[in-house]
Write an enzyme that holds these catalytic residues in place. Structure first.
Site, PDB file in Angstrom:
ATOM      1  N   ASN A 175       0.881  -1.178   0.000  1.00 41.11           N
ATOM      2  CA  ASN A 175       0.000   0.000   0.000  1.00 41.11           C
ATOM      3  C   ASN A 175       0.915   1.224   0.000  1.00 41.11           C
ATOM      4  O   ASN A 175       1.505   1.551   1.028  1.00 41.11           O
ATOM      5  CB  ASN A 175      -0.891  -0.029   1.246  1.00 41.11           C
ATOM      6  CG  ASN A 175      -1.718   1.246   1.385  1.00 41.11           C
ATOM      7  OD1 ASN A 175      -1.793   2.062   0.468  1.00 41.11           O
ATOM      8  ND2 ASN A 175      -2.338   1.423   2.554  1.00 41.11           N
ATOM      9  N   LYS A 219       0.153   4.268  -0.218  1.00 38.21           N
ATOM     10  CA  LYS A 219      -0.440   5.483   0.382  1.00 38.21           C
ATOM     11  C   LYS A 219      -0.160   6.676  -0.539  1.00 38.21           C
ATOM     12  O   LYS A 219      -0.171   6.503  -1.764  1.00 38.21           O
ATOM     13  CB  LYS A 219       0.091   5.684   1.812  1.00 38.21           C
ATOM     14  CG  LYS A 219      -0.075   4.396   2.641  1.00 38.21           C
ATOM     15  CD  LYS A 219       0.112   4.575   4.101  1.00 38.21           C
ATOM     16  CE  LYS A 219      -0.090   3.230   4.801  1.00 38.21           C
ATOM     17  NZ  LYS A 219       0.003   3.306   6.239  1.00 38.21           N
ATOM     18  N   HIS A 262      -9.485   1.356   4.970  1.00 33.44           N
ATOM     19  CA  HIS A 262      -8.210   1.514   5.678  1.00 33.44           C
ATOM     20  C   HIS A 262      -8.410   2.457   6.867  1.00 33.44           C
ATOM     21  O   HIS A 262      -9.178   3.414   6.783  1.00 33.44           O
ATOM     22  CB  HIS A 262      -7.141   2.067   4.719  1.00 33.44           C
ATOM     23  CG  HIS A 262      -5.765   1.975   5.289  1.00 33.44           C
ATOM     24  ND1 HIS A 262      -5.299   2.877   6.218  1.00 33.44           N
ATOM     25  CD2 HIS A 262      -4.765   1.080   5.098  1.00 33.44           C
ATOM     26  CE1 HIS A 262      -4.063   2.525   6.565  1.00 33.44           C
ATOM     27  NE2 HIS A 262      -3.724   1.445   5.901  1.00 33.44           N
ATOM     28  N   GLU A 280      -6.727   4.813   7.942  1.00 34.71           N
ATOM     29  CA  GLU A 280      -6.463   6.233   7.646  1.00 34.71           C
ATOM     30  C   GLU A 280      -7.673   6.867   6.971  1.00 34.71           C
ATOM     31  O   GLU A 280      -7.945   8.052   7.150  1.00 34.71           O
ATOM     32  CB  GLU A 280      -5.195   6.357   6.778  1.00 34.71           C
ATOM     33  CG  GLU A 280      -3.953   6.075   7.620  1.00 34.71           C
ATOM     34  CD  GLU A 280      -2.780   5.481   6.860  1.00 34.71           C
ATOM     35  OE1 GLU A 280      -2.773   5.516   5.617  1.00 34.71           O
ATOM     36  OE2 GLU A 280      -1.858   4.972   7.531  1.00 34.71           O
ATOM     37  N   GLU A 303      -5.162  -4.782  10.703  1.00 37.11           N
ATOM     38  CA  GLU A 303      -4.119  -3.781  10.910  1.00 37.11           C
ATOM     39  C   GLU A 303      -4.393  -3.012  12.205  1.00 37.11           C
ATOM     40  O   GLU A 303      -5.196  -2.074  12.213  1.00 37.11           O
ATOM     41  CB  GLU A 303      -4.100  -2.781   9.745  1.00 37.11           C
ATOM     42  CG  GLU A 303      -3.798  -3.386   8.396  1.00 37.11           C
ATOM     43  CD  GLU A 303      -3.246  -2.353   7.415  1.00 37.11           C
ATOM     44  OE1 GLU A 303      -2.194  -2.618   6.837  1.00 37.11           O
ATOM     45  OE2 GLU A 303      -3.855  -1.273   7.263  1.00 37.11           O
ATOM     46  N   GLY A 315       2.934   2.285  10.837  1.00 37.56           N
ATOM     47  CA  GLY A 315       3.939   3.335  10.659  1.00 37.56           C
ATOM     48  C   GLY A 315       4.646   3.722  11.951  1.00 37.56           C
ATOM     49  O   GLY A 315       5.338   4.728  12.012  1.00 37.56           O
ATOM     50  N   SER A 317       3.726  -2.128  10.271  1.00 34.11           N
ATOM     51  CA  SER A 317       5.179  -2.233  10.440  1.00 34.11           C
ATOM     52  C   SER A 317       5.740  -3.598  10.038  1.00 34.11           C
ATOM     53  O   SER A 317       6.644  -4.115  10.686  1.00 34.11           O
ATOM     54  CB  SER A 317       5.579  -1.874  11.888  1.00 34.11           C
ATOM     55  OG  SER A 317       5.217  -0.529  12.165  1.00 34.11           O
TER      56      SER A 317
HETATM   57  P1  13P Z   1       3.297   0.342   7.587  1.00 29.33           P
HETATM   58  O1  13P Z   1       3.738  -0.980   6.979  1.00 29.33           O
HETATM   59  O2  13P Z   1       4.056   1.508   7.042  1.00 29.33           O
HETATM   60  O3  13P Z   1       3.210   0.289   9.066  1.00 29.33           O
HETATM   61  O4  13P Z   1       1.781   0.574   7.058  1.00 29.33           O
HETATM   62  C1  13P Z   1       0.839  -0.423   7.245  1.00 29.33           C
HETATM   63  C2  13P Z   1      -0.386  -0.073   6.482  1.00 29.33           C
HETATM   64  O5  13P Z   1      -1.122   0.826   6.862  1.00 29.33           O
HETATM   65  C3  13P Z   1      -0.669  -0.810   5.240  1.00 29.33           C
HETATM   66  O6  13P Z   1      -1.953  -0.567   4.785  1.00 29.33           O
END
Ligand code: 13P
Length: 249
Positions: free
Chosen positions: A9, A11, A92, A94, A164, A170, A210
């Site tokens: 992903n 982002k 997601h 976010e 997640e 992150g 992560s």
């Molecule tokens: P990270 O791998 O950067 O922690 O992000 C995870 C994520 O949100 C994947 O959708």
């Protein structure tokens, strides 16, 4: 036996040139393991230029649930389908956190994805506060049940669910592989209740938060984790290839 599914992903990262270079590079270097599906979920403006990649499937990071209409700034499932996108991330954290996505819109988007031949990657996960208050189980159960409402057994079996935990995204903090597996197991049992044992045996459940080349092996060795949804470590070709390589072992 369930396949392993490794999805990146991206982002809101990269330029078009960088996205194209990534795909060229990955097509050259990737020896795709037979039992692994590899997906890159890129920002909307890059998707039509990336659809030539043969070893990697393309995913979007979001979409609207309507087919077309006066929804300024939105992208419809039909638009994605017509440019060769096969997967779409739905719900997601976010998007739930910054763009007011709710369990209801997530459910509508899942229905819309299937209507237009897209395979959804449904994200669920608890906040740090919920985790610390011992509310993970109830929260995940509710998110999964509400998201899958009204889908057929076949559609549920084709849904990829990504667990997640928000506190691990992150942050460099990963849930231990045992913790992650417990929640993935819980998700499978919710699926068996809202659908059937067969569906819950078939459904792909990923872990995300992560994930890096040095922890993916341990995560995927768990009984109920079938893949990973990866942010940061999916941005560089070398680390993404390493994730796929370790994931296939
Ligand atoms: P990270 O791998 O950067 O922690 O992000 C995870 C994520 O949100 C994947 O959708």
């Amino acid at each position: 036996m369930r396949k392993t599914v490794i999805a990146g992903n991206w982002k809101m990262h990269k330029t078009l040139d960088e996205a194209k270079a990534f795909m060229t590079n990955i097509n050259e270097k990737l020896e795709k393991p037979t039992h692994t599906d590899v997906i890159v979920c890129a920002p909307f403006p890059f998707l039509s230029s990336m659809s030539h990649a043969d070893k990697v499937s393309l995913g979007a990071q979001n979409m609207h649930y309507e087919t077309s209409g006066a929804f300024t700034g939105e992208v419809s499932p039909v638009m994605l389908q017509h440019i060769g996108v096969q997967y779409v991330i739905i719900g997601h954290s976010e998007r739930r956190m910054y763009f007011n996505e709710t369990d209801d819109t997530v459910n509508k988007k899942l229905h819309a994805a299937f209507k237009h031949g897209l395979r959804p990657i449904l994200c669920v996960g608890e906040s740090l506060e919920q985790y610390e208050n011992g509310e993970t189980e109830e929260h995940i159960k509710q998110q999964v049940k509400k998201a899958l409402r009204g889908l057929s057994d076949k559609q549920i079996s084709k849904t990829i669910i990504a667990y997640e935990p928000i506190w691990a995204i992150g942050t460099g903090k990963t849930a231990t592989s045992e913790q992650a597996n417990e929640v993935c197991k819980l998700i499978r049992s919710v699926v068996s209740r809202v659908s059937s044992i067969e569906t819950s045996d078939d459904i792909i459940i990923q872990y995300g938060g992560s994930v890096k080349p040095d922890n993916i092996g341990e995560l995927l060795a768990q009984s109920d984790i079938d893949g990973a949804l990866v942010g940061g470590a999916s941005l560089e070709v070398d680390s993404f290839l390493e994730l796929i390589r370790v994931g296939a072992q």
